[in-house]
Design an enzyme around this catalytic site. Structure first.
Site, PDB file in Angstrom:
ATOM      1  N   ARG A  69      -7.688  20.313 -20.939  1.00  0.00           N
ATOM      2  CA  ARG A  69      -7.484  20.836 -22.288  1.00  0.00           C
ATOM      3  C   ARG A  69      -8.348  20.045 -23.297  1.00  0.00           C
ATOM      4  O   ARG A  69      -7.947  19.791 -24.422  1.00  0.00           O
ATOM      5  CB  ARG A  69      -6.010  20.744 -22.695  1.00  0.00           C
ATOM      6  CG  ARG A  69      -5.568  21.894 -23.604  1.00  0.00           C
ATOM      7  CD  ARG A  69      -4.189  21.663 -24.181  1.00  0.00           C
ATOM      8  NE  ARG A  69      -3.690  22.883 -24.807  1.00  0.00           N
ATOM      9  CZ  ARG A  69      -2.709  22.914 -25.689  1.00  0.00           C
ATOM     10  NH1 ARG A  69      -2.117  21.813 -26.069  1.00  0.00           N
ATOM     11  NH2 ARG A  69      -2.308  24.046 -26.219  1.00  0.00           N
TER      12      ARG A  69
ATOM     13  N   PHE B 272      -2.331   4.180  -4.981  1.00  0.00           N
ATOM     14  CA  PHE B 272      -1.274   3.203  -5.255  1.00  0.00           C
ATOM     15  C   PHE B 272      -1.503   1.964  -4.412  1.00  0.00           C
ATOM     16  O   PHE B 272      -1.751   2.048  -3.198  1.00  0.00           O
ATOM     17  CB  PHE B 272       0.111   3.773  -4.917  1.00  0.00           C
ATOM     18  CG  PHE B 272       1.202   2.719  -4.949  1.00  0.00           C
ATOM     19  CD1 PHE B 272       1.799   2.353  -6.145  1.00  0.00           C
ATOM     20  CD2 PHE B 272       1.604   2.063  -3.791  1.00  0.00           C
ATOM     21  CE1 PHE B 272       2.779   1.361  -6.187  1.00  0.00           C
ATOM     22  CE2 PHE B 272       2.587   1.075  -3.817  1.00  0.00           C
ATOM     23  CZ  PHE B 272       3.176   0.719  -5.020  1.00  0.00           C
TER      24      PHE B 272
ATOM     25  N   GLU C 259       0.834  -1.213   0.000  1.00  0.00           N
ATOM     26  CA  GLU C 259       0.000   0.000   0.000  1.00  0.00           C
ATOM     27  C   GLU C 259       0.860   1.250   0.000  1.00  0.00           C
ATOM     28  O   GLU C 259       0.388   2.339  -0.281  1.00  0.00           O
ATOM     29  CB  GLU C 259      -0.924  -0.018   1.217  1.00  0.00           C
ATOM     30  CG  GLU C 259      -1.928  -1.149   1.114  1.00  0.00           C
ATOM     31  CD  GLU C 259      -2.880  -1.221   2.283  1.00  0.00           C
ATOM     32  OE1 GLU C 259      -2.508  -0.768   3.388  1.00  0.00           O
ATOM     33  OE2 GLU C 259      -3.988  -1.740   2.091  1.00  0.00           O
TER      34      GLU C 259
ATOM     35  N   ASP D 265      11.935  16.839 -14.065  1.00  0.00           N
ATOM     36  CA  ASP D 265      12.401  15.985 -12.972  1.00  0.00           C
ATOM     37  C   ASP D 265      13.530  15.095 -13.460  1.00  0.00           C
ATOM     38  O   ASP D 265      13.788  14.972 -14.654  1.00  0.00           O
ATOM     39  CB  ASP D 265      11.236  15.153 -12.425  1.00  0.00           C
ATOM     40  CG  ASP D 265      10.576  14.306 -13.499  1.00  0.00           C
ATOM     41  OD1 ASP D 265      11.234  13.380 -14.002  1.00  0.00           O
ATOM     42  OD2 ASP D 265       9.408  14.570 -13.861  1.00  0.00           O
TER      43      ASP D 265
ATOM     44  N   LYS E 141       9.960  17.688 -29.831  1.00  0.00           N
ATOM     45  CA  LYS E 141       9.469  18.282 -28.570  1.00  0.00           C
ATOM     46  C   LYS E 141       8.312  17.401 -28.110  1.00  0.00           C
ATOM     47  O   LYS E 141       7.294  17.310 -28.785  1.00  0.00           O
ATOM     48  CB  LYS E 141       8.995  19.717 -28.817  1.00  0.00           C
ATOM     49  CG  LYS E 141       8.400  20.402 -27.590  1.00  0.00           C
ATOM     50  CD  LYS E 141       8.041  21.846 -27.920  1.00  0.00           C
ATOM     51  CE  LYS E 141       7.309  22.551 -26.804  1.00  0.00           C
ATOM     52  NZ  LYS E 141       6.808  23.862 -27.226  1.00  0.00           N
TER      53      LYS E 141
ATOM     54  N   GLU F 285      15.998  45.106 -34.200  1.00  0.00           N
ATOM     55  CA  GLU F 285      15.806  43.882 -33.403  1.00  0.00           C
ATOM     56  C   GLU F 285      16.439  42.679 -34.108  1.00  0.00           C
ATOM     57  O   GLU F 285      17.031  41.802 -33.469  1.00  0.00           O
ATOM     58  CB  GLU F 285      14.318  43.633 -33.158  1.00  0.00           C
ATOM     59  CG  GLU F 285      13.733  44.582 -32.108  1.00  0.00           C
ATOM     60  CD  GLU F 285      12.216  44.521 -32.036  1.00  0.00           C
ATOM     61  OE1 GLU F 285      11.673  44.637 -30.928  1.00  0.00           O
ATOM     62  OE2 GLU F 285      11.560  44.369 -33.106  1.00  0.00           O
TER      63      GLU F 285
ATOM     64  N   ASP G  86       5.792  27.486 -19.726  1.00  0.00           N
ATOM     65  CA  ASP G  86       5.059  28.152 -20.810  1.00  0.00           C
ATOM     66  C   ASP G  86       5.111  29.664 -20.651  1.00  0.00           C
ATOM     67  O   ASP G  86       4.623  30.396 -21.510  1.00  0.00           O
ATOM     68  CB  ASP G  86       3.597  27.686 -20.824  1.00  0.00           C
ATOM     69  CG  ASP G  86       3.440  26.431 -21.669  1.00  0.00           C
ATOM     70  OD1 ASP G  86       4.392  26.055 -22.363  1.00  0.00           O
ATOM     71  OD2 ASP G  86       2.345  25.837 -21.635  1.00  0.00           O
TER      72      ASP G  86
ATOM     73  N   ASP H 193       5.448  16.723 -25.738  1.00  0.00           N
ATOM     74  CA  ASP H 193       4.590  17.497 -24.840  1.00  0.00           C
ATOM     75  C   ASP H 193       3.604  16.580 -24.110  1.00  0.00           C
ATOM     76  O   ASP H 193       3.358  15.446 -24.533  1.00  0.00           O
ATOM     77  CB  ASP H 193       3.828  18.534 -25.693  1.00  0.00           C
ATOM     78  CG  ASP H 193       3.452  19.783 -24.918  1.00  0.00           C
ATOM     79  OD1 ASP H 193       3.531  19.764 -23.678  1.00  0.00           O
ATOM     80  OD2 ASP H 193       3.073  20.783 -25.563  1.00  0.00           O
TER      81      ASP H 193
ATOM     82  N   CYS I  48       8.585  18.282 -22.383  1.00  0.00           N
ATOM     83  CA  CYS I  48       7.685  19.410 -22.136  1.00  0.00           C
ATOM     84  C   CYS I  48       6.419  18.812 -21.537  1.00  0.00           C
ATOM     85  O   CYS I  48       6.025  17.707 -21.885  1.00  0.00           O
ATOM     86  CB  CYS I  48       7.379  20.114 -23.461  1.00  0.00           C
ATOM     87  SG  CYS I  48       6.193  21.467 -23.325  1.00  0.00           S
TER      88      CYS I  48
HETATM   89  C1  DGJ Z   1       2.227  23.483 -24.372  1.00  0.00           C
HETATM   90  C2  DGJ Z   1       3.668  23.804 -24.619  1.00  0.00           C
HETATM   91  O1  DGJ Z   1       4.330  24.067 -23.443  1.00  0.00           O
HETATM   92  C3  DGJ Z   1       3.748  24.942 -25.611  1.00  0.00           C
HETATM   93  O2  DGJ Z   1       5.067  25.349 -25.768  1.00  0.00           O
HETATM   94  C4  DGJ Z   1       3.163  24.467 -26.892  1.00  0.00           C
HETATM   95  O3  DGJ Z   1       3.928  23.430 -27.413  1.00  0.00           O
HETATM   96  C5  DGJ Z   1       1.723  24.024 -26.675  1.00  0.00           C
HETATM   97  N1  DGJ Z   1       1.622  23.076 -25.604  1.00  0.00           N
HETATM   98  C6  DGJ Z   1       1.159  23.414 -27.924  1.00  0.00           C
HETATM   99  O4  DGJ Z   1      -0.089  22.900 -27.735  1.00  0.00           O
END
Ligand code: DGJ
Length: 748
Positions: A443, A280, A176, A534, A476, A614, A548, A478, A526
């Site tokens: 989301r 858990f 547990e 982590d 990337k 810029e 973000d 996510d 991400c």
């Molecule tokens: C969350 C990420 O942190 C952003 O940089 C971007 O990739 C969006 N998701 C896209 O949905």
């Protein structure tokens, strides 16, 4: 030999360069913890003066000596129901309904090298760096065997810990709670430093005194989370950046986690860390075993800065597995904040063309390139290219981008599925949802049950064919929601408590398979920014999108907080547009560059919308970053302290490993009309050397800097290391919104 068994005194001592950790096989058979701290010699048993404190039970062999109690003596790995009322590390129930385990020492062994943790990321030995201690404890009648594992990295001053629990009984054993580490600190005052936050504001340091009772740092979100990072530091009240005792505990785990720190009736402190025990449980059939995630422990007597630098080095050298860990990472431009979902291939090519001209090396196409993904409400799971946006698929786009001289990178979110997707329509049971209950949405998407082998295999096939069919140099990865409705259709009711951890095991297995199959691809982690920053994720992802929130002023807090545990080379950081898209703040372009450079560095904007001036700054920033790359990415990182009576600023520093050069970065966070002198002391320099101010560059100052005279640049003044360390350094007054400065020293 870093692990020493003294058979006469029955102590086992783990020695690293500067620390010692000691345990004792007591005459009762219980394994006591005696000490963790600065290096010592001898048997630390003398620290524990026997005393009958009342209402603290005694083992039967000590029934006539009421001064001996598990409730008072420090333990190596505690379990409940046997006389220790403090936090337990192991909670289990056997087939007879017996709760808890009476764990007694059975044997121990020492071997060269590092133990592995089945199915999970863990520190590795690069060659004769580590020795492993294995101690077997058991409750024979309850059918529970516990193997305590210690990896001693002598030169790194790090001790790793993990636990294997075996069912040695005849019936099922239900775990547990199965913590990775239990650490008792019997004496002294301690404070807890931890890193809390929220989406777009992660890892804010908070330091609190330990009161009697229990403090908990945890996530029950199925992810290590934006809210409470899995890293805690215990430190003395007088510990500062540069001095004092502190001790870090960091699990190599990316799922729900928990660290409890208890100060008991006698003022003794116990820290227990591991997988969160809520939602858990794990059933072990006879002969089966369960491995906990690993925890990285380090004790440091030289302050928080030194502790951080130890973790930085250790994570990079002994946890990150990617070939990219020490490779020069490309300066990238990501189209997310430039276009969001509203892109066409023409728009992307225009951005890429401009980016290339300015010196960018990698173009990253973010969310929105697949299925019917016109917004974030649909299509996750349908990983076929949207040909309305990208006619002919990804390859024509990649070819044109590569023809410009850029590498191509792509965003994916493998772990998720939208209800409005072909994948969900085909396999609704692959999502984690509770039968008969509408799931909570995040989301507007659901989480795939990665604990199921067929889901893991599907994702492996999908993304390996994506990677083998296209020239993709960077991914990337996510993950944009946390887990709810934990229920796996693949598990029987009595095993539903395994679903969350099985998810992590499936995710780790998928990451291992993909990164092994495509070792040349640079993977950036991400999770809605830094929701899974982590040590577990760092095993696969040498860099992680830190937040973000791209506002450089907020990033000062986020990146500083992140730096307590994690190296700069892992911090994904970009220059974005001003006003900033998350909070509307306006900042100088140069300050945005300076903050982003203290990370992997890149851009997240449409260069076509920038002024000529810029654009020139982008060229200059990329040139500067390339020049300073070694120093920033492979140098030692120092958080500099603000003087109480000066203007508000945030400052940090990089020092080359041989101390031959150093870089100071400072951002004024609260400009004042008539500020006190801007003064600070450098850290980490060579006391006996002289340093020349090689470069001093100001960004975004509203007024000219009176003392930044041309002579300074020409003469390159030389200052002694001892003066810079002890007397400090004074900067000219800087006016305007968020001005910043960079000072580069080289040994004269
Ligand atoms: C969350 C990420 O942190 C952003 O940089 C971007 O990739 C969006 N998701 C896209 O949905």
């Amino acid at each position: 030999m870093s692990i020493v068994f003294d058979s006469e005194r029955r102590t086992i001592t783990l020695n690293t360069r500067q620390t010692s950790y000691q345990m004792k096989l007591s005459e009762t058979g219980y394994l006591l913890h005696l000490y963790y701290g600065a290096g010592i010699e001898g048997d630390m048993s003398y620290l524990y003066e026997p005393a009958d404190v009342g209402f603290s039970p005694n083992p039967v062999s000590k029934r006539l000596d009421r001064r001996w109690s598990l409730d008072i003596l420090p333990q190596e790995y505690s379990s409940g129901n046997t006389g220790d009322y403090r936090l337990n590390a192991l909670s289990c129930v056997n087939a007879a309904g017996v709760w808890g385990a009476d764990l007694r020492y059975q044997s121990h062994s020492v071997r060269p090298g590092k133990y592995a943790v089945e199915g999970m990321p863990a520190a590795f030995d690069k060659g004769s760096e580590c020795e492993t201690l294995s101690v077997i404890l058991a409750d024979v009648s309850a059918g529970v065997e516990v193997e305590l594992l210690y990896g001693v990295f002598e030169e790194k001053d790090v001790i790793t810990r993990a636990v294997r629990i075996r069912n040695t009984g005849e019936g099922a054993l239900r775990l547990e709670k199965a913590a990775s580490a239990c650490l008792d600190l019997p004496y002294g005052d301690w404070e807890l430093l931890h890193f809390h936050g929220r989406h777009a504001m992660e890892r804010i340091p908070e330091r609190v005194p330990l009161l009697t009772g229990i403090e908990t740092v945890s996530s029950r979100r199925g992810a290590s989370s934006h809210q409470q990072n899995p890293f805690v530091v215990l430190c003395r009240p007088d510990t500062t950046e540069q001095a004092g005792e502190c001790l870090g505990l960091m699990p190599v785990y990316s799922g729900s986690h928990r660290a409890d720190i208890e100060r008991d009736q006698m003022g003794s402190v116990r820290a227990v860390m591991g997988i969160h025990d809520e939602q858990f449980s794990w059933t072990l059939l006879p002969g089966e075993s369960f491995s906990t995630p690993e925890v990285l422990m380090s004790f440091c007597a030289d302050g928080l800065g030194a502790l951080s630098r130890r973790y930085h080095r250790f994570l990079r050298h002994n946890v990150c597995r990617s070939r990219w860990t020490f490779r020069r990472r490309p300066v990238l431009l990501n189209n997310w904040e430039a276009t969001y979902f509203g892109f066409t291939s023409e728009k992307l090519l225009n951005i890429a063309r401009e980016a290339k001209e300015l010196g960018v090396e990698l173009f990253v196409l973010d969310d929105g390139w697949f299925g019917e993904r016109c917004d974030d409400n649909r299509a996750l799971g349908d990983w076929a290219v949207n040909e309305e946006k990208l006619p002919g698929g990804l390859n024509p786009l990649i070819e044109q981008i590569e023809a410009m001289g850029l590498k191509f990178g792509l965003w994916i979110e493998p772990e998720m599925v939208s209800e409005d997707s072909e994948l969900y329509r085909a396999h609704p049971d692959w999502a984690l949802t509770v039968p008969g209950r509408s799931p909570a949405m995040g989301r507007n998407q659901l989480v795939l049950d990665l604990g199921r082998k067929e889901v893991e295999d599907f994702l492996f096939e999908t993304f390996s064919s994506l990677l083998s069919g296209h020239r993709i140099s960077y991914i990337k990865w996510d993950a944009n929601r946390h887990i709810t409705d934990v229920y796996s259709r693949a598990l029987p009711p009595e095993r539903q408590g395994e679903a969350l951890h099985r998810y992590m095991l499936g995710l780790y297995s998928l990451l291992e398979r993909l990164t092994t199959a495509f070792p040349e691809v640079l993977f950036e982690g991400c999770a809605g920014g830094g929701g899974r920053f982590d040590a577990g994720m760092l095993a696969w992802f040498p860099q992680i999108w830190c937040s973000d929130d791209t506002d450089p002023i907020e990033r000062l807090t986020i990146q500083r907080g992140t730096s307590y545990g994690y190296p700069v080379a892992a911090v994904g950081s970009h220059v974005s547009a001003s006003p900033n898209h998350q909070d509307g703040r306006q900042t100088p372009f140069g300050t945005r560059g300076l903050v982003a450079m203290s990370g992997t560095f890149g851009y997240e904007l449409d260069p076509g919308k920038l002024s000529g001036e810029e654009k020139e700054q982008i060229r200059a920033q990329i040139a500067l970053f390339s020049e300073l790359y070694e120093l920033i990415q492979n140098g030692e990182y120092y958080r500099l302290e603000e003087e109480k009576h000066g203007p508000s600023f945030s400052a940090w520093e990089f020092v080359a490993p041989d101390k031959a050069e150093a870089l100071l970065c400072l951002v004024v966070t609260h400009p004042e009309s008539n500020p006190a002198p801007l003064h600070l002391r450098w850290q980490g320099l060579d006391e006996n050397a002289s340093y020349r101010v090689w470069r001093r560059e100001f960004f975004g100052c509203a007024l000219p800097i009176p003392s930044d005279t041309p002579e300074l640049a020409d003469e390159r003044p030389t200052l002694s290391g001892s003066a810079l360390l002890h007397a400090g350094y004074t900067l000219p007054r800087m006016y305007g919104d968020y001005p910043s400065v960079l000072v580069h020293l080289k040994k004269a």
